[in-house]
Design an enzyme around this catalytic site. Structure first.
Site, PDB file in Angstrom:
ATOM      1  N   ASP A   1      15.895  -8.325  65.843  1.00 21.94           N
ATOM      2  CA  ASP A   1      17.032  -9.227  65.661  1.00 21.94           C
ATOM      3  C   ASP A   1      16.648 -10.525  66.365  1.00 21.94           C
ATOM      4  O   ASP A   1      16.457 -10.539  67.586  1.00 21.94           O
ATOM      5  CB  ASP A   1      18.277  -8.591  66.311  1.00 21.94           C
ATOM      6  CG  ASP A   1      19.502  -9.486  66.203  1.00 21.94           C
ATOM      7  OD1 ASP A   1      19.350 -10.716  66.108  1.00 21.94           O
ATOM      8  OD2 ASP A   1      20.618  -8.943  66.235  1.00 21.94           O
ATOM      9  N   PHE A   2      16.505 -11.607  65.609  1.00 26.35           N
ATOM     10  CA  PHE A   2      15.984 -12.834  66.232  1.00 26.35           C
ATOM     11  C   PHE A   2      16.956 -13.478  67.227  1.00 26.35           C
ATOM     12  O   PHE A   2      16.584 -14.383  67.955  1.00 26.35           O
ATOM     13  CB  PHE A   2      15.447 -13.833  65.203  1.00 26.35           C
ATOM     14  CG  PHE A   2      16.361 -14.238  64.064  1.00 26.35           C
ATOM     15  CD1 PHE A   2      17.660 -14.670  64.268  1.00 26.35           C
ATOM     16  CD2 PHE A   2      15.864 -14.226  62.753  1.00 26.35           C
ATOM     17  CE1 PHE A   2      18.472 -15.066  63.217  1.00 26.35           C
ATOM     18  CE2 PHE A   2      16.667 -14.621  61.684  1.00 26.35           C
ATOM     19  CZ  PHE A   2      17.983 -15.040  61.919  1.00 26.35           C
TER      20      PHE A   2
ATOM     21  N   HIS B   1      21.267 -22.568  57.859  1.00 24.47           N
ATOM     22  CA  HIS B   1      22.525 -22.799  57.113  1.00 24.47           C
ATOM     23  C   HIS B   1      23.410 -21.539  57.044  1.00 24.47           C
ATOM     24  O   HIS B   1      24.539 -21.614  56.588  1.00 24.47           O
ATOM     25  CB  HIS B   1      22.244 -23.395  55.720  1.00 24.47           C
ATOM     26  CG  HIS B   1      21.744 -22.434  54.692  1.00 24.47           C
ATOM     27  ND1 HIS B   1      21.789 -22.706  53.339  1.00 24.47           N
ATOM     28  CD2 HIS B   1      21.174 -21.209  54.803  1.00 24.47           C
ATOM     29  CE1 HIS B   1      21.281 -21.682  52.670  1.00 24.47           C
ATOM     30  NE2 HIS B   1      20.907 -20.775  53.525  1.00 24.47           N
TER      31      HIS B   1
HETATM   32  C1  LIG Z   1      19.015 -16.382  53.477  1.00 23.92           C
HETATM   33  S1  LIG Z   1      17.740 -15.265  53.854  1.00 23.92           S
HETATM   34  C2  LIG Z   1      16.341 -16.332  53.888  1.00 23.92           C
HETATM   35  C3  LIG Z   1      15.068 -15.592  53.635  1.00 23.92           C
HETATM   36  C4  LIG Z   1      13.789 -16.400  53.635  1.00 23.92           C
HETATM   37  N1  LIG Z   1      13.605 -17.181  54.825  1.00 23.92           N
HETATM   38  C5  LIG Z   1      13.696 -17.262  52.399  1.00 23.92           C
HETATM   39  O1  LIG Z   1      13.948 -18.469  52.463  1.00 23.92           O
HETATM   40  O2  LIG Z   1      13.386 -16.693  51.345  1.00 23.92           O
HETATM   41  C6  LIG Z   1      18.015 -14.886  55.564  1.00 23.92           C
HETATM   42  C7  LIG Z   1      17.035 -13.889  56.136  1.00 23.92           C
HETATM   43  O3  LIG Z   1      17.267 -13.822  57.549  1.00 23.92           O
HETATM   44  C8  LIG Z   1      17.292 -12.460  57.948  1.00 23.92           C
HETATM   45  N2  LIG Z   1      18.153 -12.329  59.151  1.00 23.92           N
HETATM   46  C9  LIG Z   1      19.473 -12.617  59.238  1.00 23.92           C
HETATM   47  N3  LIG Z   1      19.918 -12.397  60.501  1.00 23.92           N
HETATM   48  C10 LIG Z   1      18.854 -11.956  61.204  1.00 23.92           C
HETATM   49  C11 LIG Z   1      18.675 -11.579  62.566  1.00 23.92           C
HETATM   50  N4  LIG Z   1      19.691 -11.612  63.428  1.00 23.92           N
HETATM   51  N5  LIG Z   1      17.444 -11.199  62.967  1.00 23.92           N
HETATM   52  C12 LIG Z   1      16.400 -11.169  62.073  1.00 23.92           C
HETATM   53  N6  LIG Z   1      16.506 -11.533  60.781  1.00 23.92           N
HETATM   54  C13 LIG Z   1      17.723 -11.913  60.357  1.00 23.92           C
HETATM   55  C14 LIG Z   1      17.872 -11.744  56.739  1.00 23.92           C
HETATM   56  O4  LIG Z   1      17.572 -10.361  56.768  1.00 23.92           O
HETATM   57  C15 LIG Z   1      17.191 -12.477  55.594  1.00 23.92           C
HETATM   58  O5  LIG Z   1      15.943 -11.933  55.294  1.00 23.92           O
END
Ligand SMILES: C[S@@+](CC[C@H](N)C(=O)[O-])C[C@H]1O[C@@H](n2cnc3c(N)ncnc32)[C@H](O)[C@@H]1O
Length: 330
Positions: free
Chosen positions: A222-223, A241
């Site tokens: 979890d980032f 966003h």
């Molecule tokens: C809108 S998608 C964008 C994916 C990618 N960067 C792209 O542009 O194709 C958001 C990504 O962030 C990841 N994500 C959301 N919250 C996260 C968290 N707290 N820790 C790690 N990854 C997370 C989601 O699983 C997803 O893969």
């Protein structure tokens, strides 16, 4: 308003009121197999033949094909007293399920998931937050949808700046790995770690990135909470966003701390004009974010403020067609 202007305005009003159907028309034709059939037949076909081959009513199919012509997904010609329908270049490239750069999952997500969510737009506007109605798109399909965008846009975005002096990359929320693949093909000495949630990483390994792709590795976490892998450059594509300003600064600060000296962060987003006058894609995505996330689209100075608050300097921004690319240095 003159009579001509009024006639134009009412035409526009009518079109806008029905424009919610465009997404449905595009996806229905793709899902029924219209674009694949026309791509594979190599010649234009009548509506009766198309209906027969796809097992639909000829009456319904003719209506759908005509609407596709109206929106330039198909072209039509009269030959030997027959009306023949064929794909446009756009359909061949993007709209078929088997098109080389298919946007099938993007259309599916928007025509099914987002369309249903949009029924509650007024509630989201009143409350100022996403309404949760228990509707979920499948993770695999969401990842396909995310992947599709980078076939037309990935290379352009990564070419906005010379990134060759950043060999160790972390794609934060890197999802399907589509941008990571573009990165390693563009920069031969680079390696990319995809940091994403455990279930996304599992699906990524199983369906999206082959184990033979040694320059791409996955890191589960979890980032916002877990340790961030060390890197020269952190890519944040379509991540900020999705989040509030507070969460963005929290994430960017964590990346700044983990970043190697001389490194940086690369933000990829559709950025609003400073005066909020456009582009319309950013304005629409603002509402999409309201319907699906806690985030919003931002102006250049809003992104600047987030990056600066987290300690990034020398912030530069470039437009690359649909997406804007922002580079900040530690
Ligand atoms: C809108 S998608 C964008 C994916 C990618 N960067 C792209 O542009 O194709 C958001 C990504 O962030 C990841 N994500 C959301 N919250 C996260 C968290 N707290 N820790 C790690 N990854 C997370 C989601 O699983 C997803 O893969």
């Amino acid at each position: 308003m003159s009579t001509t202007e009024e006639a134009e305005a009412s035409k526009m009003l009518l079109r806008n009121q029905y424009s919610f159907l465009i997404s449905k028309i595009m996806f229905t034709a793709s899902d029924l197999g219209v674009f694949d059939l026309l791509m594979e037949s190599k010649e234009p076909l009548t509506s009766v033949t198309i209906a027969e081959r796809l097992g639909t009513s000829p009456f319904g199919m003719e209506r759908l094909l005509d609407a596709c012509v109206g929106y330039k997904f198909l072209q039509v010609e009269r030959k030997e007293n027959q009306t023949l329908y064929g794909n446009t270049d756009l359909a061949n490239l993007y709209l078929g399920k088997r098109s080389p750069k298919t946007h099938y999952y993007s259309m599916k997500f928007n025509a099914e998931f987002l369309y249903t969510r949009a029924q509650h737009l007024a509630d989201s506007v009143r409350e100022g937050e996403t309404q949760t109605y228990g509707l979920k798109s499948s993770l695999r399909e969401f990842m396909e949808f995310m992947r599709e965008m980078w076939s037309p846009c990935g290379r352009v975005v990564l070419n906005a700046f010379d990134l060759s002096h950043f060999p160790l990359i972390c794609d934060v929320g890197g999802c399907s790995g589509a941008l990571a693949k573009e990165y390693i093909s563009l920069y031969p000495n680079s390696t990319v770690t995809i940091l994403d949630l455990p279930e996304v990483v599992e699906t990524g390994k199983k369906h999206f990135v082959s184990s033979e792709e040694h320059r791409i590795t996955f890191h589960k976490g979890d980032f916002l909470k877990d340790p961030i892998p060390e890197a020269d450059l952190y890519i944040l594509a379509r991540i900020l966003h999705c989040f509030t300003d507070e969460n963005c600064v929290q994430l960017l600060t964590r990346l700044n701390k983990a970043c190697k000296p001389g490194g940086g962060v690369l933000v990829v987003e559709i950025v609003l004009n400073e005066d909020r006058s456009g582009p319309v894609e950013a304005q629409i995505f603002g509402l999409v974010m309201l319907l699906c996330t806690q985030g919003k689209e931002r102006t250049p100075s809003e992104y600047n403020a987030l990056l600066s608050a987290a300690g990034f300097k020398q912030i530069q921004q470039k437009k690359t067609g649909l997406f804007d690319v922002i580079l900040g240095r530690k």
